[in-house]
Design a protein around this motif. Structure first.
Motif, short mmCIF file in Angstrom:
data_model
loop_
_atom_site.label_atom_id
_atom_site.label_comp_id
_atom_site.label_asym_id
_atom_site.label_seq_id
_atom_site.Cartn_x
_atom_site.Cartn_y
_atom_site.Cartn_z
N LEU A 186 0.85 -1.34 -0.01
CA LEU A 186 0.04 0.00 0.15
C LEU A 186 0.74 1.27 0.12
CD1 LEU A 186 -2.75 -1.00 2.65
CD2 LEU A 186 -2.78 -1.04 0.01
N LEU A 187 1.81 1.30 0.54
CA LEU A 187 2.93 2.20 0.71
C LEU A 187 3.90 2.07 -0.38
CD1 LEU A 187 3.78 2.82 4.33
CD2 LEU A 187 2.66 4.56 2.88
N PRO A 188 4.28 3.60 -0.64
CA PRO A 188 5.58 3.65 -1.82
C PRO A 188 6.78 2.81 -1.42
CG PRO A 188 4.17 5.78 -1.84
CD PRO A 188 3.75 4.84 -0.36
N LEU A 189 7.74 2.60 -2.01
CA LEU A 189 8.91 1.91 -1.81
C LEU A 189 9.79 2.89 -1.04
CD1 LEU A 189 10.88 -0.43 -2.32
CD2 LEU A 189 11.65 0.47 -4.17
N GLU A 190 9.53 4.18 -1.08
CA GLU A 190 10.35 4.95 -0.39
C GLU A 190 10.43 4.81 1.05
OE1 GLU A 190 8.46 9.38 -0.88
OE2 GLU A 190 8.39 8.04 -2.60
N GLU B 197 8.73 -12.02 -4.67
CA GLU B 197 7.65 -13.07 -5.21
C GLU B 197 6.58 -12.35 -6.09
OE1 GLU B 197 6.74 -16.72 -5.56
OE2 GLU B 197 8.27 -16.09 -4.46
N TYR B 198 6.24 -11.09 -5.62
CA TYR B 198 5.15 -10.56 -6.60
C TYR B 198 5.53 -10.20 -7.87
CZ TYR B 198 1.65 -7.21 -7.80
OH TYR B 198 0.45 -6.45 -8.43
N ILE B 199 6.99 -9.85 -8.01
CA ILE B 199 7.23 -9.65 -9.38
C ILE B 199 7.63 -10.98 -10.33
CG2 ILE B 199 9.43 -8.73 -10.75
CD1 ILE B 199 9.96 -6.82 -8.31
N LYS B 200 7.84 -11.83 -9.52
CA LYS B 200 7.95 -13.15 -10.08
C LYS B 200 6.44 -13.83 -10.54
CE LYS B 200 12.08 -15.01 -7.90
NZ LYS B 200 12.43 -16.10 -6.85
N GLN B 201 5.37 -13.68 -9.67
CA GLN B 201 4.25 -14.23 -10.14
C GLN B 201 3.44 -13.28 -10.91
OE1 GLN B 201 3.48 -17.23 -9.19
NE2 GLN B 201 5.31 -17.33 -8.15
N ASN B 202 3.57 -12.07 -11.35
CA ASN B 202 2.99 -10.98 -11.92
C ASN B 202 4.13 -10.35 -13.18
OD1 ASN B 202 0.20 -10.66 -10.26
ND2 ASN B 202 1.94 -10.56 -8.99
N PRO B 203 3.73 -11.08 -14.21
CA PRO B 203 4.68 -10.43 -15.31
C PRO B 203 4.52 -8.94 -15.59
CG PRO B 203 3.82 -12.67 -15.97
CD PRO B 203 2.97 -12.00 -14.53
N MET B 204 3.14 -8.53 -15.38
CA MET B 204 2.87 -7.20 -15.66
C MET B 204 3.72 -6.23 -14.77
SD MET B 204 0.91 -7.60 -18.29
CE MET B 204 0.48 -5.77 -18.46
N LEU C 268 8.43 -1.40 -7.18
CA LEU C 268 8.23 -2.63 -6.54
C LEU C 268 9.76 -3.30 -6.27
CD1 LEU C 268 5.72 -4.25 -8.80
CD2 LEU C 268 5.42 -3.72 -6.32
N LEU C 269 10.69 -3.12 -7.10
CA LEU C 269 12.04 -3.79 -7.13
C LEU C 269 12.70 -3.22 -5.74
CD1 LEU C 269 13.75 -5.81 -8.68
CD2 LEU C 269 15.30 -3.88 -9.37
N PRO C 270 12.84 -4.12 -4.65
CA PRO C 270 13.54 -3.84 -3.47
C PRO C 270 14.69 -3.04 -3.56
CG PRO C 270 12.96 -6.14 -3.46
CD PRO C 270 12.69 -5.73 -4.86
N GLU C 271 15.60 -3.42 -4.56
CA GLU C 271 16.93 -2.73 -4.90
C GLU C 271 16.78 -1.09 -4.84
OE1 GLU C 271 17.89 -6.61 -5.02
OE2 GLU C 271 16.49 -5.65 -5.95
N TYR C 272 15.57 -0.90 -5.41
CA TYR C 272 15.40 0.47 -5.52
C TYR C 272 14.97 1.49 -4.39
CZ TYR C 272 15.20 0.92 -10.51
OH TYR C 272 15.69 1.21 -12.17
#
Length: 1440
Positions: free
Chosen positions: A964-968, A1001-1008, A1016-1020
């Motif tokens: 729900l919250l932005p990555l920052e 896991e969300y990135i793996k399961q959702n190609p979009m 979404l990418l944790p490294e960001y």
């Protein structure tokens, strides 16, 4: 010369014919003529017997011999004349003609004659030749083989032969023969071979008499003869001839005194001397010992010490054999060997710790029989089983569980609580097989003793903890554990095969007796099962749609999600795909599955559907079908085996009985109030998962009755049930509707805040004219708001906030005037009451003033109002954010009139920070949150109040984990590295792990999701973290090594979790991203050189950390990082930034580190320590889940101080904000010399310098405790009548160059317009204690003074043991609340020793520390008197 013998009238038995002949029927024959034998003596035959020679036929020989037999039978020892007359005949019968006669009848008759001859001529035999005697007895022995066939016509003669030999003890003559042993061996073997189950007791008794006389009257038993007896005890022979075993058994019992030395000699030869050649039975010694012990333990009196010797053999296999033997001896039911031979028993117990795995395994297996047969030995076994329950071998740990559970199922009294505790521990074993055995074993005990109550209430109470423990395991990450808990619940805790009423009664009282964490686990279990049902429902819906590429992609994603809910998800994927194909091809199967997951499916229908689906998928040709097993797992999870409409009705009836007082609540160990509240909570949970099952007038009538009850929790739960299940009330149950509406109105206006919230949501959810209903609530409430009566404001504010959020189109505009005129101006901007100045940073909810509670609800109302509008057209969000920021800057005292208490300010700071975070979840408001506002929000996680930090971190994690919250906002967790409390750091690390894994896991399961990698990418999170740390209020001097250490710690706190795996070359990507930041400017203040310098310095520290931790970071990154434009400017074309902002020396200090000076004040929750020497304790657990890599160069003690100095911060159970007026004057090290290669627990650290400036301003407080600001060497301001010192700065104070001057200390304590007051850093010495908020005095001079080597012992007489160690032991602080339990288990990973540790070890060992403590007293009742130390700890008191 003729001798006519007398004719006797007594009967003579003719054994051959079976007739009796008397003198009246016998014919008289003239006496036979004597015939000269070869030696010249005349042989006289009995009357009527002709000469017996080899010239006659066998039949004639038999006929004549029968008469001879008759004659010798009738003779007795007193017939001297006859003895003399028939002596030649006796000698003749021993001739070779008879002894080697091929006819068995002849031989039998001759043997009978010879036996009688020995009887008649006893004690002297007529045969003088030893060889002849030997031949005769061997001949007789051979004839005894005829005893084998009891049905033979001649058996009576054989029996007569045996009886005669036994009665006369004829074989004793053989003792005079040199080779008599050969005869005895042959005899014994013959008798043991012929004995069988057709023989009667007389035959066995004669055999025993014959053999026992030989043993007992001889000079000893030779090994060969002993072998002939013992061989019958060997299992193989025992099974072949049970009668021979019994014969040997009785023989040994009868001759125990005589034969025991012979047996002892045999075992001594084999066991001790190792002479296996002495007997063919050497390889069976352990079997023989077991049998002999069972026959008579006295047979082994001299053998048992030999076994103790063999237990210590160097040969593992030999020890194993002895252990197997002794296990049987000690464990047998009637054995008292353990009490009779304690040395052997203790030696045997030592084999539980044998180095040989099979020996340990055998020892553990023995324990089960021992516990069941010898409960008195349980105490001896417990300690050894405890060690083996932690054995490195999986099989041994498994068998420990089997041992204890087996005994427990036999009789619960056989296993003590300690043994059950071992099984409890193994439910968390690292191996699935062990965990499964432990869980299933406990479940079986629970069902037997709690559910069925087979051993009464005491036994049920003893294992009542099992239900909670089993459900707690649902918190584990492994899907196997979760599935097993579900299976156990359905089969053992609440058996699904019970009748509905019985099943629901079981569930009703189970739910009422569970602890909060178990309740949460059970709720989570139902939630997961319901979610899986939803996935299956969606999959079936996809099957109904036409085939398309989008449909196939959606179906594939759904199958992958379902596979994750099954054991071994990798294999499950293939099976789920196969099952999906079967569903596509079989319409009947689809219909069965649809019925199974439909909301109206009953438990009985579910059972039928599961069996039908399994039958269709079964393959008779394939007994083990992994595909079918997987489908069964799936069906078990989605089938509603417990709850349906009938079950809900039964639950409601049970609750009604509790309300009426007619239930069996007390008998079930639950109070009626608890049963009602828990029952309604249970119904509330089920209303989420099975809403359709509630739709009945009877159920709703009962819920209406609950709404009228005085218990607020009960009424709240009832409203929520209506909200979840009442969608058809308006159309189907108008009577319920008409009754419900006024109750909901009343709760929304005058109920508790929670009731008001649920009432508003209930109206919005179930009524079609909700606008009218809500307006009838909104209008009177908005008109009646009165800030002068704050206690009557809370519920209206809650209702108004939720109404404006649920119906923004109708109420957003009217609410604006309420917000502007009342909420902000009248409520938030005014302080009508004065808070209690008690110095506490936090107070319980019931102690918070109504005005502050109203202000908190006002802040929440602002947020709900904005979340309902979801737009910023009126700029209301900007104004709200400015208001919230001002509240954070002013530390919660928005008016700055200093009328509000510190605990109330903490509440308002938490509300303001949470409000900003809540608004950030809405994209339109996230865009207008400035970097400064974001940073203010982030600093709440470093608040000085423990509870503020704790609750804010929980809210932050909850929002992040739901994406729900932005990555920052995930970057905020980096600041937790500065938290002084160990558990808060551990919690933050677990939150990071959870969030990062969910996003990946969300990135793996959702190609979009690849299109949204930036969010979404944790490294960001790295650029957000770097920017946040660059604007850290503590980071004021970019070149200050101490401040850079703090920055490095925060960076590593995040990077360590991110760099656990190098997924998709992420290390190189993070390095490239960090380098890219150095090519931009700070977007917050791009033209300010110092801000940019701080930004670049943080980048260099980050690069230093990444390079030191990963060799893979130098690879080329295929991705070009995208930096957030809100925080960084676009890189300029000609801009090149290749400058190093940290020197090489600083880089080395950051990576290797030297001991950093720290203050003398204790960290949060530090127990009162000993003066002088601290005990050396090797650290077994890292406080943050191993934030330090064992092999890392990065583990600098100085950099880790904020964690290491507080590693045991929460272990006292003292709450952070409790009042604790203890002040520490000095800790003066006399001498410091590094000690290499030592490890010491981090709480033993003793640093030389007195304090950092941050430490001077405020000290850490214990979790949940009062904090006082006092000068340590001054009297209390209240006592002196002096004004309180100026209020210290609320942001974390920046570190200054000088750390010792009071001037700078005072200057830094002035209020600041930037930032928030943060948690005070930890400073601890060996004598540290959590002083409440006491300030540290100047100690620069005393720090330089040397102290004598002798330790000061002025306090030891009160708080120290004989070795100078503290006798105060305080348990670790309470675990996390139920809301945190699903996040993590407390981290217990191993910490690493550092250079700081080595120096502290030197101080600890030398004991050159001088510690003084001084008490501050406020003169209040209950305060400690001067000179008496008191420490506050949970459930503990300091001995004084």
């Amino acid at each position: 010369m003729l001798h006519l013998p007398e004719l006797h009238e007594r009967p003579v038995e003719d054994c051959g014919e079976g007739n009796f002949i008397t003198s009246s029927t016998r014919m008289d024959f003239p006496s036979a003529q004597p015939k000269p034998p070869a030696d010249g003596k005349i042989i006289f035959y009995p009357p009527g017997v002709k000469e017996i020679t080899d010239k006659i036929t066998n039949d004639e020989v038999v006929k004549r011999l029968k008469m001879v037999v008759k004659t010798f039978m009738d003779m007795d020892q007193d017939s001297e004349d006859e003895k003399q007359q028939y002596l030649p005949l006796a000698l003749h019968l021993a001739s070779e003609f008879f002894l080697r006669n091929p006819n068995k009848d002849v031989r039998l008759l001759v043997a009978c004659c010879l036996a009688d001859i020995f009887r008649i001529y006893a004690p002297e035999a007529p045969y003088t030749s030893h060889d002849k005697l030997k031949d005769i007895f061997l001949f007789i022995t051979r004839q005894l083989k005829g005893l084998e066939d009891t049905k033979s016509p001649q058996f009576n003669r054989y029996f007569y032969l045996l009886e005669n030999l036994a009665w006369v003890k004829s074989y004793n003559i053989c003792f005079e023969l040199e080779d008599c042993n050969e005869i005895f061996i042959q005899l014994f073997r013959t008798l043991f071979s012929v004995i069988n189950n057709s023989h009667n007791q007389k035959v066995q008794m004669h055999m025993l008499d014959l053999m026992s006389s030989i043993i007992m009257e001889g000079d000893g038993v030779t090994q060969e003869l002993l072998d002939s007896i013992l061989i019958n005890l060997i299992p193989a022979h025992k099974n072949l001839n049970k009668q021979a075993f019994d014969l040997a058994k009785v023989l040994l019992k009868r001759t125990v005194q005589t034969i025991e030395p012979c047996i002892a000699n045999f075992f001594n030869q084999v066991l001790v001397l190792g002479k296996s050649s002495v007997s063919d039975l050497s390889e069976h010694v352990f079997d023989l010992i077991q049998e002999l012990f069972a026959i008579d333990p006295n047979l082994l009196l001299s053998v048992m010490p030999q076994l103790e010797f063999k237990l210590k053999s160097n040969d593992g296999e030999e020890r194993l054999a002895v252990v197997r033997l002794l296990a049987k001896l000690f464990g047998s039911k009637d054995s008292d060997l353990a009490t009779q031979n304690r040395p052997l028993w203790q030696c045997f117990l030592g084999r539980f710790n044998d180095i040989h795995v099979p020996v340990r395994l055998e020892s553990v297996k023995f324990a089960s029989h021992c516990l069941m047969n010898h409960p008195d030995l349980a105490k001896d076994l417990t300690e050894y089983l405890k060690v083996r329950s932690h054995d490195p071998e999986e099989a041994i740990r498994h068998d420990v569980i089997v041992t204890i559970i087996t005994a427990g199922k036999r009789d619960l009294s056989l296993v003590n609580d300690q043994l059950l505790g071992f099984v409890r521990e193994r439910t968390l074993d690292k191996r699935w097989r062990v965990r499964k055995e432990a869980m299933m074993g406990l479940a079986q005990l629970y069902k037997k003793y709690c559910l069925h109550a087979e051993a009464g209430k005491d036994a049920a109470e003893k294992v009542s903890w099992i239900k909670d423990k089993l459900l707690h395991i649902y918190y584990q990450n492994s899907i196997d554990d979760k599935l097993l808990v579900e299976k156990i619940f359905a089969q053992y805790l609440v058996p699904h095969n019970l009748e509905t009423e019985e099943r629901m009664k079981c569930l009703y009282y189970l739910y009422a007796s569970l602890d909060p964490n178990a309740v949460k686990a059970l709720n989570e279990m139902w939630k997961c099962q319901n979610m899986l049902r939803s996935h299956m429902r969606e999959l079936l819906d996809l099957h109904k749609q036409p085939t398309s590429e989008a449909n196939s992609a959606a179906m594939f994603g759904k199958l992958m999600t379902i596979a994750k809910n099954l054991p071994d998800p990798g294999k499950a994927q293939d099976f789920v795909k196969k099952f999906n194909q079967v569903l596509g091809d079989d319409e009947k199967l689809r219909s069965q599955l649809e019925l199974l997951i439909s909301p109206t499916c009953s438990c009985k229908q579910a059972d039928v559907c599961v069996r039908e689906i399994a039958r269709k998928l079964a393959n008779p040709k394939q007994p083990t079908n992994p595909f079918l097993e997987m489908v069964k797992f799936l069906l078990e999870r989605i089938a509603p085996v417990h709850i349906d409409s009938e079950a809900i009705s039964a639950l409601v009836k049970l609750m009604n009985k509790s309300i009426e007082g007619t239930a069996d609540d007390e008998e079930e160990g639950v109070s009626p109030d608890t049963a009602i509240r828990s029952g309604l909570e249970l119904l509330k949970v089920l209303s989420f998962t099975h809403p359709t099952s509630f739709h009945s007038a009877e159920t709703y009538e009962s819920l209406l009755q609950c709404l009228r009850m005085e218990d607020d929790k009960v009424a709240e739960a009832a409203i929520q049930i209506f909200r979840n299940t009442g969608h058809k009330i308006e159309t189907d149950l108008p009577q319920i509707r008409s009754t419900l509406i006024p109750i909901l109105h009343q709760k929304a206006k005058r109920g508790t805040p929670h009731q008001a919230k649920q009432a508003v949501h209930c109206i919005h959810a179930i009524f079609s004219n909700k606008e009218v209903q809500l307006a009838q609530i909104f209008e009177p409430l908005s008109r009646s708001l009165n800030a002068d009566v704050p206690e009557q404001l809370i519920t209206p504010l809650v209702s108004l906030g939720h109404i404006s959020m649920l119906a923004p189109d109708q109420f957003a505009s009217p609410m604006k005037s309420v917000v502007a005129n009342f909420i902000v101006k009248d409520l938030l901007m005014n302080d009508r009451s004065t808070g209690e100045k008690n110095g506490k940073l936090w107070s319980p909810d019931e102690e918070v003033s109504p005005e502050v509670l109203a202000k908190v609800q006002a802040i929440k109302l602002l947020v709900r109002w904005l979340l309902g509008m979801k737009n910023n057209q009126s700029k209301s969000a900007n104004s709200t954010l400015r208001l919230l920021s001002a509240m954070l800057v002013s530390e919660g005292d928005l008016t700055e009139q200093k009328r509000i208490s510190k605990s109330d300010m903490s509440r308002l700071r938490l509300a303001a920070g949470s409000a900003i975070m809540k608004l950030a979840q809405e994209p339109c408001y996230h865009e207008i949150i400035t970097p400064e506002q974001f940073q203010l929000c982030a600093l709440v996680i470093n608040d000085e109040c423990y509870q503020v930090r704790q609750i804010f971190a929980q809210k932050l994690h909850k929002a992040l984990v739901k994406l729900l919250l932005p990555l920052e906002y995930m970057a905020i967790f980096a600041l937790c590295a500065k938290d002084p409390v160990k558990e808060r750091r551990a919690h933050a690390r677990q939150c990071l792990l959870k969030n990062i894994s969910i996003r990946r896991e969300y990135i793996k399961q959702n190609p979009m999701a690849n299109e949204k990698l930036l969010s979404l990418l944790p490294e960001y999170v790295v650029p957000y973290m770097i920017h946040l740390l660059a604007h850290d209020p503590d980071f004021t001097k970019p070149q200050d090594v101490d401040q850079l250490r703090d920055i490095k710690e925060c960076l590593w706190f995040m990077l360590e979790v991110l760099m656990t795996k190098n997924e998709n070359n992420s290390h190189a990507f993070m390095k490239k991203m960090t380098e890219s930041i150095k090519l931009t400017r700070d977007g917050q203040s791009p033209d300010e050189p110092k801000a940019n310098e701080k930004l670049y310095t943080v980048c260099d520290v980050a690069l230093c950390v990444i390079n030191s931790k990963s060799a893979l970071c130098n690879a080329d990154s295929p991705k070009d990082p995208v930096l957030p434009t809100k925080f960084f400017t676009q890189p300029e074309k000609d801009f090149c930034n290749d400058r190093n902002y940290i020197s090489e020396e600083t880089r080395v200090l950051l990576l290797t580190g030297k001991p950093k000076p720290t203050g003398v004040l204790g960290a949060v929750n530090k127990p009162l320590s000993a003066t002088g020497r601290r005990p050396y304790i090797r650290s077994t657990g890292s406080e943050t889940g191993s934030n330090n890599n064992v092999n890392s160069e990065l583990s600098s003690p100085a950099g880790n101080r904020s964690r290491e100095q507080n590693s045991d911060i929460s272990e006292t159970g003292v709450s952070e904000n409790d009042e604790n007026p203890v002040r520490i004057i000095s800790v003066t090290p006399a001498k410091i010399e590094p000690v290499k290669n030592k490890e010491i627990n981090s709480d033993q650290a003793t640093q030389g310098n007195v304090s950092t400036e941050r430490g001077k301003k405020k000290t850490t407080t214990a979790a949940g405790a009062e904090n006082f600001h006092q000068k340590s060497e001054e009297k209390n301001p209240d006592e002196m009548g002096q004004p309180a010192p100026p209020k210290p700065r609320r942001g974390r104070p920046p570190k200054s160059e000088s750390q010792g001057t009071m001037a700078k200390n005072a200057e830094a304590s002035k209020p600041s317009g930037r930032g928030r007051k943060r948690a005070a850093p930890s400073q601890e010495g060996p004598g540290s204690l959590e002083a409440s908020n006491a300030k540290a005095p100047k100690q620069q001079d005393t720090a330089k003074k040397a102290v004598p080597a002798q330790r000061q012992i002025d306090l030891q007489s009160k708080v120290l043991g004989s070795d100078g160690d503290s006798v105060l032991e305080i348990e670790s602080s309470p675990g996390y609340s139920p809301s945190e339990m699903d996040l993590f288990e407390l981290c217990d990973t191993e910490d690493t020793g550092s250079q700081e540790d080595t120096e502290d070890t030197d101080l600890t060992e030398r004991g050159f520390l001088k510690v003084k403590r001084k008490l501050t007293r406020k003169g209040r009742k209950g305060e400690p008197k001067e000179g008496v130390l008191q420490a506050s700890a949970k459930n503990k008191k300091l001995p004084v």
